[in-house]
Design a protein around this motif. Structure first.
Motif, PDB file in Angstrom:
ATOM      1  N   ALA A 193     -48.876 -17.660   2.211  1.00  0.00           N
ATOM      2  CA  ALA A 193     -47.959 -17.887   3.331  1.00  0.00           C
ATOM      3  C   ALA A 193     -46.884 -18.896   2.947  1.00  0.00           C
ATOM      4  N   PHE A 194     -47.279 -19.921   2.232  1.00  0.00           N
ATOM      5  CA  PHE A 194     -46.314 -20.947   1.816  1.00  0.00           C
ATOM      6  C   PHE A 194     -45.297 -20.373   0.837  1.00  0.00           C
TER       7      PHE A 194
ATOM      8  N   VAL B 159     -46.910 -24.793   9.784  1.00  0.00           N
ATOM      9  CA  VAL B 159     -47.924 -25.671  10.364  1.00  0.00           C
ATOM     10  C   VAL B 159     -49.268 -24.991  10.178  1.00  0.00           C
ATOM     11  N   ILE B 160     -50.225 -25.731   9.608  1.00  0.00           N
ATOM     12  CA  ILE B 160     -51.569 -25.183   9.485  1.00  0.00           C
ATOM     13  C   ILE B 160     -52.507 -25.965  10.399  1.00  0.00           C
ATOM     14  N   ILE B 161     -53.503 -25.264  10.904  1.00  0.00           N
ATOM     15  CA  ILE B 161     -54.573 -25.886  11.679  1.00  0.00           C
ATOM     16  C   ILE B 161     -55.824 -25.747  10.829  1.00  0.00           C
ATOM     17  N   ALA B 162     -56.372 -26.872  10.411  1.00  0.00           N
ATOM     18  CA  ALA B 162     -57.505 -26.894   9.490  1.00  0.00           C
ATOM     19  C   ALA B 162     -58.689 -27.631  10.107  1.00  0.00           C
TER      20      ALA B 162
ATOM     21  N   HIS C  51     -54.648 -15.808  13.495  1.00  0.00           N
ATOM     22  CA  HIS C  51     -53.674 -15.973  14.569  1.00  0.00           C
ATOM     23  C   HIS C  51     -52.508 -16.821  14.085  1.00  0.00           C
ATOM     24  N   LEU C  52     -51.336 -16.235  14.116  1.00  0.00           N
ATOM     25  CA  LEU C  52     -50.111 -16.955  13.808  1.00  0.00           C
ATOM     26  C   LEU C  52     -49.329 -17.098  15.101  1.00  0.00           C
ATOM     27  N   HIS C  53     -48.818 -18.251  15.337  1.00  0.00           N
ATOM     28  CA  HIS C  53     -47.967 -18.465  16.502  1.00  0.00           C
ATOM     29  C   HIS C  53     -46.925 -19.483  16.101  1.00  0.00           C
ATOM     30  N   THR C  54     -46.056 -19.813  16.965  1.00  0.00           N
ATOM     31  CA  THR C  54     -45.007 -20.758  16.625  1.00  0.00           C
ATOM     32  C   THR C  54     -45.198 -22.049  17.394  1.00  0.00           C
ATOM     33  N   SER C  55     -44.675 -23.108  16.834  1.00  0.00           N
ATOM     34  CA  SER C  55     -44.708 -24.393  17.518  1.00  0.00           C
ATOM     35  C   SER C  55     -43.281 -24.766  17.872  1.00  0.00           C
ATOM     36  N   GLU C  56     -43.130 -25.459  18.932  1.00  0.00           N
ATOM     37  CA  GLU C  56     -41.811 -25.925  19.331  1.00  0.00           C
ATOM     38  C   GLU C  56     -41.465 -27.150  18.490  1.00  0.00           C
TER      39      GLU C  56
ATOM     40  N   VAL D 136     -47.220 -21.117  12.811  1.00  0.00           N
ATOM     41  CA  VAL D 136     -48.472 -21.872  12.798  1.00  0.00           C
ATOM     42  C   VAL D 136     -49.580 -20.949  12.322  1.00  0.00           C
ATOM     43  N   MET D 137     -50.356 -21.421  11.348  1.00  0.00           N
ATOM     44  CA  MET D 137     -51.443 -20.641  10.774  1.00  0.00           C
ATOM     45  C   MET D 137     -52.750 -21.387  10.995  1.00  0.00           C
ATOM     46  N   ASP D 138     -53.608 -20.832  11.842  1.00  0.00           N
ATOM     47  CA  ASP D 138     -54.928 -21.415  12.088  1.00  0.00           C
ATOM     48  C   ASP D 138     -55.858 -20.875  11.014  1.00  0.00           C
TER      49      ASP D 138
END
Length: 101
Positions: free
Chosen positions: A50-51, A61-64, A7-12, A32-34
């Protein structure tokens, strides 16, 4: 092979931040990459790919599931980066990685 959705989404942008890369696209949010659902064996490769597609001046932004220190070291070997921790919890770390060059 097991297929898993990433799931990729964007952050404000954070308060006071703005999009400053000078490009022509109209979204000011960071992708954002979870990475938590990605199998561990290929997780670093997925983030490195991705980078590599992130232009200088932009962020990812990654979620790890933990503090990604080994991954950050690998990224620093490829390009200068700036790291900002947005969330630090035992099983959920949000890290903004800005490509400087």
């Amino acid at each position: 092979m097991v297929q898993q959705d990433v799931h990729l989404h964007t952050s404000e942008p954070a308060a006071g931040e703005s999009h400053t890369c000078g490009c022509a696209h109209d979204s000011a949010a960071d992708p954002v990459m979870d990475v938590r659902p990605i199998p561990h064996a290929i997780r670093h490769g997925a983030v490195l790919g991705a980078f590599a597609a992130t232009p200088p001046g932009s962020s990812l932004v990654i979620i790890a599931p933990h503090n990604p220190l080994p991954l950050l070291a690998q990224l620093r070997e490829r390009a200068p980066i700036e790291v900002g921790y947005l969330k630090e919890e035992p099983e959920e770390w949000h890290v903004r990685i800005r490509r400087l060059g």
